[in-house]
Scaffold this motif. Structure first.
Motif, PDB file in Angstrom:
ATOM      1  N   LYS C 403       0.830  -1.197   0.000  1.00 57.53           N
ATOM      2  CA  LYS C 403       0.000   0.000   0.000  1.00 57.53           C
ATOM      3  C   LYS C 403       0.871   1.257   0.000  1.00 57.53           C
ATOM      4  O   LYS C 403       0.609   2.211  -0.708  1.00 57.53           O
ATOM      5  CB  LYS C 403      -0.886  -0.020   1.246  1.00 57.53           C
ATOM      6  N   LYS C 404       1.927   1.226   0.784  1.00 62.01           N
ATOM      7  CA  LYS C 404       2.723   2.434   0.937  1.00 62.01           C
ATOM      8  C   LYS C 404       3.816   2.569  -0.110  1.00 62.01           C
ATOM      9  O   LYS C 404       4.173   3.658  -0.510  1.00 62.01           O
ATOM     10  CB  LYS C 404       3.342   2.453   2.340  1.00 62.01           C
ATOM     11  N   GLU C 490      -8.210  -7.556  -0.325  1.00 62.07           N
ATOM     12  CA  GLU C 490      -8.057  -6.102  -0.195  1.00 62.07           C
ATOM     13  C   GLU C 490      -8.354  -5.468  -1.551  1.00 62.07           C
ATOM     14  O   GLU C 490      -7.462  -5.033  -2.281  1.00 62.07           O
ATOM     15  CB  GLU C 490      -6.667  -5.784   0.345  1.00 62.07           C
ATOM     16  N   GLY C 492      -9.881  -2.724  -2.478  1.00 62.68           N
ATOM     17  CA  GLY C 492      -9.612  -1.299  -2.679  1.00 62.68           C
ATOM     18  C   GLY C 492      -8.174  -1.065  -3.104  1.00 62.68           C
ATOM     19  O   GLY C 492      -7.892  -0.296  -4.032  1.00 62.68           O
ATOM     20  N   LEU C 493      -7.269  -1.751  -2.455  1.00 62.28           N
ATOM     21  CA  LEU C 493      -5.862  -1.616  -2.792  1.00 62.28           C
ATOM     22  C   LEU C 493      -5.589  -2.199  -4.176  1.00 62.28           C
ATOM     23  O   LEU C 493      -4.847  -1.635  -4.972  1.00 62.28           O
ATOM     24  CB  LEU C 493      -4.997  -2.300  -1.723  1.00 62.28           C
ATOM     25  N   GLN C 496      -6.423   0.271  -6.785  1.00 62.41           N
ATOM     26  CA  GLN C 496      -5.419   1.331  -6.908  1.00 62.41           C
ATOM     27  C   GLN C 496      -4.208   0.854  -7.698  1.00 62.41           C
ATOM     28  O   GLN C 496      -3.690   1.551  -8.570  1.00 62.41           O
ATOM     29  CB  GLN C 496      -4.961   1.795  -5.522  1.00 62.41           C
TER      30      GLN C 496
END
Lengths: 325, 264, 677
Positions: C403-404, C490, C492-493, C496
């Motif tokens: 994510k990061k 996950e 949503g991730l 992205q």
């Protein structure tokens, strides 16, 4: 700085090593700053400890109060505030132990002093002390000054200040009446809780002896346990050891196991896969012993021995016991 | 119960290659990723779990610049009810003491039964905020707390001493607890969880809002000053200790002793 | 001697047609009621558009439904099932005929009269005997030989139901035989060759009085009718619902292999929904509930589940069984539903450890004779857990890192192309927006940051350079493919990540994308909302060899015995089985052997991508170790695989099984790189 104070740390009527290390740091600071050195001992029935300190410190100041035993940070804080009220300029040093971590920051506020924690070295410039400590995951050495502070509290990295007993001093032990009076505290000590042997907390251990696949199929686990014990550390491992049911899961260091931040990490028979090394945080002194000279662990270790563990480990255990006396 | 959690926004330095900047008083941070201080992750989780058990409100607060808003939003996603960002240009260069003073001022002005934070932050490795805040608020505090129980307004907790030994203590509320890592299992924060709290406002309080004087914060309000930073010398791989097994072991024992590798 | 037909004999004063009518109407009403209750749950469940691609669906129904295509994968059980199924097909007409004979003694189905009717009589009689024999064999097999895959944990099984059903079917056959046999015995027209079942039955009745034969004939008939309708109504109440639902289940099977279902069909803004994943039982899609209804508890899925094999608590069939038990209990046919109280479907009925144990290898789905899906259900259950924040600590770190930082390794974005620096004399183009190339090499996080897998990136780069292929990489504009992120729930991730890569693709011109990691390949091929031409490295290499642009020598393999491990996301999920083998076969004089579990029965190495970080506390052995032992069994000295995570898991397993120095694990791109002439 007129005075250097060293706070003695003790538990169950035994002085802790942090005391002697603080004394070593205090001696050096007193010498470099031309200040007087006093050891502070707070507790109850502390005569034996006071005598021991009197052999090494030029002055020992004792406050006895049942509320100072076992260690109570708030009682200590009140006591120190009272006995140091009219002193200064001074610098108070103590170990950076888990117990004293409850004392030093609050104490610095109470004394209106500047604080530097976990210092591993001091230097003096223009008659003022400066402290070396580490920042950023313990990866960067940082020199801090205390500006114009007239009162300084500093805690000391364990093992950073080597104490050599002189045994020469014969200090007078000065007893001060407890200033605590009828104070009651909002914090109460309930008791010590011994973690079960199986509950060894690898995550918070400062010294870790870690074993990996390289210890073989039928390893002598007692051999490793006694080394860990001699070093005053805990035994940890990499995943294959857990797989073989040689140690329970909570001993496993790694990205998938426990993350550790020790000061010293002794890797025995650990190849150094990223999943394992990734679990070792901070910058410990990393020492590897492995048969395989090409093991990746040697790339990240500071010291290494390429040899058979069965020969090195018993020899190392003996030698360490010897050094400890 | 009103729980306030002090959060810190720190650069992730554990895996990164660090270099010291030109002035030699800090590291270069432009390449570093900033994130919630790992220890504080456990603090916010504990706060939310306590709230889930005994009810109340959780407030997350951080002395941090604008960029840290994401961290505070993550706190909301983790279950905090509100979050505040304390920032003013005057806060720049604050040491632990000055940060503690800002936090203490913020906490003092609102209801607080329990203040939680992580014991240590990975950037300055100071371990001082909790204890200082407690002293400034004149309430009891403890660090390295590995278990928290609250019943009838009384707080019981375990804190870690060395080598598998814990200390059990009781405290009156309000109190400041600095938690140890591992006291709970922090929840996962999904992209959707953050989306759900996207509309919540995170107020920024500045110097004046907090009623602080400029002289009490930033480098003026700090009690220590960084003079120099340097990377410790790094060897190319391990220094191999040679000799027969016994000799090598003996040499290693000396090194360990010298470097503090032999504890009690 | 004449015998009275059931239609002509009143029972307890009720004329037979009246009785037959009452029974028929009552049974059908009951059946309609039960089915309606069962279908009611399907209506409450989530939508899933499964009415597209009718041609393919008809094909599925013909091949896997009526054709029983997957059954012989387990030979004994498969043959038994095919025989039973064939018998049922034949006897269904017989059952209708018999129902009619309650109204009229002369009743025959239209078309089944005259000689066709005679032929059917013969066929049906053989079928009756066959079904009876097969039922007896099946009962003996279950009771005496107890195949391991039928075993259940105490209290979880439905063993008794199997005997009830086999007993009912046997009884149907026996009553039919009594009905026909008594007729033969009375008329004396026995013929063992044409009517074996009826003749066998008549032999038992030889010498009986006409009255007794009459009673048997009429009794046999009504018993048959009652058992038949009892059977029909018992099916939707038991695990044998599949007799009714299996064909529809196959017809409505998932035709999008390799792709994960959206959070909710028909909803793009799923993030705004109140729920995500399986928050309650009705969050499953209607097709997933139909799956639960349809499971016959044959155990083939679990028998092939690698997680189950190494001791993890996951058992795919138990997911179906427990879900059906839940459905039957809380959506009952009769009476009011009990209150589930605090029992949560995800967490209590299906535990977190089961849900995270799945590697999404697809072996279960691939084995299921009626195409029951598991991966989408697992992912939907994970979506719920992720939404609740309940993710194992071991997975949180790599997921947060993705994510990061766009990769699980915590590497800096700027260093994504760092692996290219150690390539002697080969310049790898880092494509900027607007640049063009023939082949876009999607390296993914593993190839960019894992030191071992970086070697594969370099190998593929060398192969492409050697063959003068025009290629380039995205460099720091690339981000994790998201294949595992999506499968870990996950979403949503994943969205992205996908959008970021899609934007990077759209900013550049290329003919094809190539990936050596099957996970990345799968995500881009099947999961991304935009379609791009993508091939796996093995396909590119296969083409290069066939085009004569590269040649391989035998120097590296040097006569060693080679086997190939099919990666799940290359094989089962994308049906790429042959190109990698063709590439290996291109090594002159190669000694190649397949393992017993190969192609679509390949045994998962324990999962790739972020799953590499997952640690199960339950497993007694690692999947990779099992796999290496399988290779050991056939004397393989080299295991070639086509997936970097298989490589890592198997290399590790070679060490832990004591095969270091004996078995080498190598990726296909490395093998080709090292064998280049």
């Amino acid at each position: 700085m007129k005075e250097i104070f060293v706070l003695a740390e003790h538990r169950k009527q035994q002085l802790r090593d942090t005391t002697w290390e603080a004394l070593a740091a205090g001696r050096k600071l007193a010498e470099d700053l031309g200040a007087e050195l006093t050891c502070l001992l707070l507790g109850s029935n502390v005569d034996a400890m006071a005598d021991a300190l009197a052999k090494e410190a030029p002055r020992v100041l004792v406050v006895e109060d049942p509320r100072l035993e076992p260690f109570h940070p708030d009682a200590c804080m009140q006591t120190l505030k009272a006995i140091l009220a009219d002193r200064g300029p001074f610098m108070l040093v103590m170990g950076n132990s888990n117990a004293l971590l409850d004392l030093a920051p609050g104490l610095s506020v109470t004394l209106d002093a500047a604080l530097a924690t976990d210092c591993f070295k001091f230097e003096v410039r223009d008659g003022k002390p400066l402290a070396w400590r580490q920042m950023y995951s313990y990866k960067v050495n940082t020199l801090v000054s205390f500006k114009d502070a007239e009162r300084i509290v500093a805690t000391l990295r364990g093992g950073a200040f080597a104490f050599t007993p002189s045994g020469a001093a014969v200090a007078t032990v000065e007893k001060v009446a407890s200033p605590l009076g009828g104070t009651t505290f909002r914090r109460r000590f309930v008791g010590y809780v011994e973690a079960e042997k199986g509950d060894v907390d690898v995550a918070s251990a400062d010294i870790i002896v870690s074993v990996g696949r390289g210890i073989g199929d039928e390893p002598d686990m007692e051999m490793f346990e006694s080394l860990a014990e001699a070093m005053g550390g805990v035994l940890a491992c990499s995943r294959p050891i857990v797989d073989k049911n040689l140690l329970p899961k909570y001993h496993q260091v790694g990205t998938s196991g426990v993350e550790v931040k020790p000061k010293v990490y002794l890797a025995l028979g650990i190849s150094g896969a990223f999943q394992h090394v990734g679990g070792i945080k901070g910058s410990p002194l990393l020492v590897a012993v492995n048969k395989d000279p090409r093991a990746p662990i040697f790339r990240v270790a500071q010291y290494g021995i390429v040899a058979d563990l069965n020969q090195v480990v018993p020899a190392l255990t003996d030698k360490i016991k010897q050094l400890k006396g | 119960m009103d729980i306030i959690v002090c959060m810190k926004w720190t650069p992730d330095t554990s895996e990164a290659d660090l270099t010291v900047d030109k002035e030699g008083k800090d590291i270069r941070k432009d390449d570093l990723d900033f994130d919630m201080n790992d220890w504080d992750r456990f603090a916010i989780e504990e706060a939310v779990q306590l709230k889930e058990k005994v009810g109340g409100k959780v407030t997350a607060v951080a002395v941090a610049p604008e960029d840290a808003e994401g961290m505070l939003r993550e706190c909301l996603a983790r279950g905090a009810d509100e979050a505040y960002q304390l920032w003013d240009d005057a806060f720049e260069g604050s040491d632990g003491y000055a940060v503690a003073a800002i936090l203490a001022k913020f906490i003092k002005d609102r209801p607080h039964d329990l203040v939680l934070t992580g014991t240590l932050a990975d950037d300055d490795c100071g371990g001082q905020i909790g204890g200082m805040v407690a002293a400034m608020l004149d309430i009891p505090g403890s660090t390295l707390v590995s278990k928290i129980q609250i019943s009838d307004g009384k707080l019981t907790c375990h804190r870690e001493l060395e080598g598998g030994l814990y200390e059990s203590i009781e405290m009156d509320l309000p109190a400041v607890l600095s938690v140890a890592t591992g006291l709970n299992e922090p929840r996962f924060v999904s992209v959707r969880a953050v989306r759900k709290v996207a509309a919540l406002e995170i107020p920024t309080l500045e110097l004046g809002d907090l009623g602080l004087e400029a002289s009490a914060v930033g480098s003026d309000g700090s009690r220590i000053r960084i003079e120099l930073m340097e990377l410790p010398p790094e060897g190319e791989g391990a220094e191999i200790i040679t000799g027969k097994a016994e000799e090598a072991a003996a040499k290693l024992a000396e090194i360990l002793k010298e470097k503090g590798g032999i504890g009690s | 001697m004449t015998i009275q037909e059931p239609a002509n004999v009143a029972l307890a004063g009720i004329p037979a047609p009246g009785l037959a009518f009452v029974i028929l109407v009552a049974a059908l009403c009951l059946f309609a009621y039960i089915m309606n209750r069962r279908i009611d749950l399907l209506r409450k469940a989530m939508p899933d558009p499964r009415f597209d691609d009718i041609g393919e669906r008809i094909r599925l129904a013909l091949v896997y439904g009526f054709g029983q295509w997957k059954q012989p994968r387990y030979l004994v059980g498969g043959i038994i099932h095919i025989l039973l199924f064939a018998g049922f097909m034949i006897l269904s007409l017989r059952s209708l005929t018999l129902i009619g004979r309650g109204f009229s003694a002369e009743f025959n189905l239209p078309g089944l009269t005259g000689s066709v009717g005679m032929a059917y009589e013969v066929l049906k009689d053989y079928a009756v005997l066959m079904v009876l024999v097969v039922c007896i064999v099946a009962i003996i097999r279950r009771a005496v030989f107890k195949p391991a895959r039928y075993a259940h944990a105490p209290g979880q099984g439905h063993e008794a139901e199997a005997y009830v059903i086999l007993g009912m079917v046997s009884a149907l056959m026996l009553t039919d035989m009594i009905y026909d046999g008594s007729h033969l015995a009375a008329t004396g027209h026995t013929d063992a060759g044409l009517l074996p079942a009826a003749t066998v039955a008549s032999l038992f009745m030889a010498g009986s009085s006409p009255a007794a034969l009459n009673a048997l004939h009429i009794g046999g008939y009504w018993a048959h009718i009652l058992i038949f309708f009892g059977f029909l109504n018992y099916l939707p109440m038991s695990k044998h619902f599949h007799v009714i639902t299996a064909i529809p289940n196959v017809f409505f099977a998932n035709v999008d292999k390799g792709r994960i279902k959206p959070v909710r069909h028909g909803v793009d803004e799923w993030m705004d929904l109140d729920e995500c994943g399986i928050t309650r039982f009705e969050s499953f899609t209607w097709k997933h509930v139909l799956d639960f209804y349809s499971c016959a508890d044959c155990g083939r899925c679990t028998d092939n589940c690698p997680a189950n094999a190494v001791g993890r608590s996951l058992s795919p069939r138990m997911i179906s069984i427990k879900a059906r038990d839940y459905a039957y209990k809380y959506y009952p046919v009769f009476g009011t539903a009990p209150d589930p109280g605090d029992i949560k479907f995800v967490g209590d009925v299906i535990t977190e450890s089961e849900i995270w144990a799945c590697t999404t290898c697809g072996a279960c789905e691939n084995e299921c004779p009626i195409l029951i899906e598991y991966i989408d259900k697992i992912v939907d259950m994970r979506r719920y857990l992720v939404d609740q924040g309940q993710v194992p600590q071991s997975l949180q770190k790599p997921m947060q890192a993705i994510k990061k930082k766009g990769n699980a390794y915590g590497g800096a974005k700027g260093k994504r192309a760092a692996w290219t620096k150690e390539l002697d004399g080969i310049e790898v183009k880092e494509l900027k927006a607007g640049d063009a190339t023939d082949l876009l090499f999607f390296v993914d996080s593993c190839g960019s940051f894992d030191p071992r897998i970086q070697e594969l990136s370099r190998s593929l780069a060398r192969i492409l350079a050697k063959s003068s292929t025009d290629f380039g990489i995205l460099g720091q504009d690339e981000t994790d493919s998201g294949n595992e992120i999506r499968r870990l729930g996950e979403e949503g991730l994943f969205e992205q990540l996908a959008q970021k890569n899609i934007a990077a693709f759209q900013d550049r011109q290329f003919k094809e994308i190539v990936a050596f990691d099957p996970h990345a390949f799968n995500a881009i091929k099947n999961d991304y909302p935009e379609r791009f031409p993508i091939v796996h490295a093995s396909q590119v290499i296969d083409r290069l060899i066939k085009a004569g642009r590269i040649r391989l020598s035998s120097d590296y393999l040097a006569g060693r015995v080679v086997t190939y491990h099919d990666p799940c996301y290359l094989g089962r999920h994308n049906q790429i089985y042959y190109e990698p083998r063709q590439v290996i076969q291109a090594v002159p004089g190669v000694r190649f052997r397949d393992m017993e579990r190969s192609f679509d029965r390949s045994f998962c190495c324990s999962g790739g991508g972020v799953m590499l970080w997952y640690e199960s506390e339950e497993e007694k052995e690692r999947m990779g170790e099992r796999r290496v032992r399988m290779a050991e069994q056939i004397g393989a000295q080299v295991i070639v695989t086509g997936c970097p995570f298989c490589l890592i898991n198997l290399e590790d397993a070679v060490k832990t099984t004591g095969n270091e120095g004996k078995i080498e694990v190598i990726d296909l791109v490395e093998l080709v790189d090292r064998s280049l002439v």
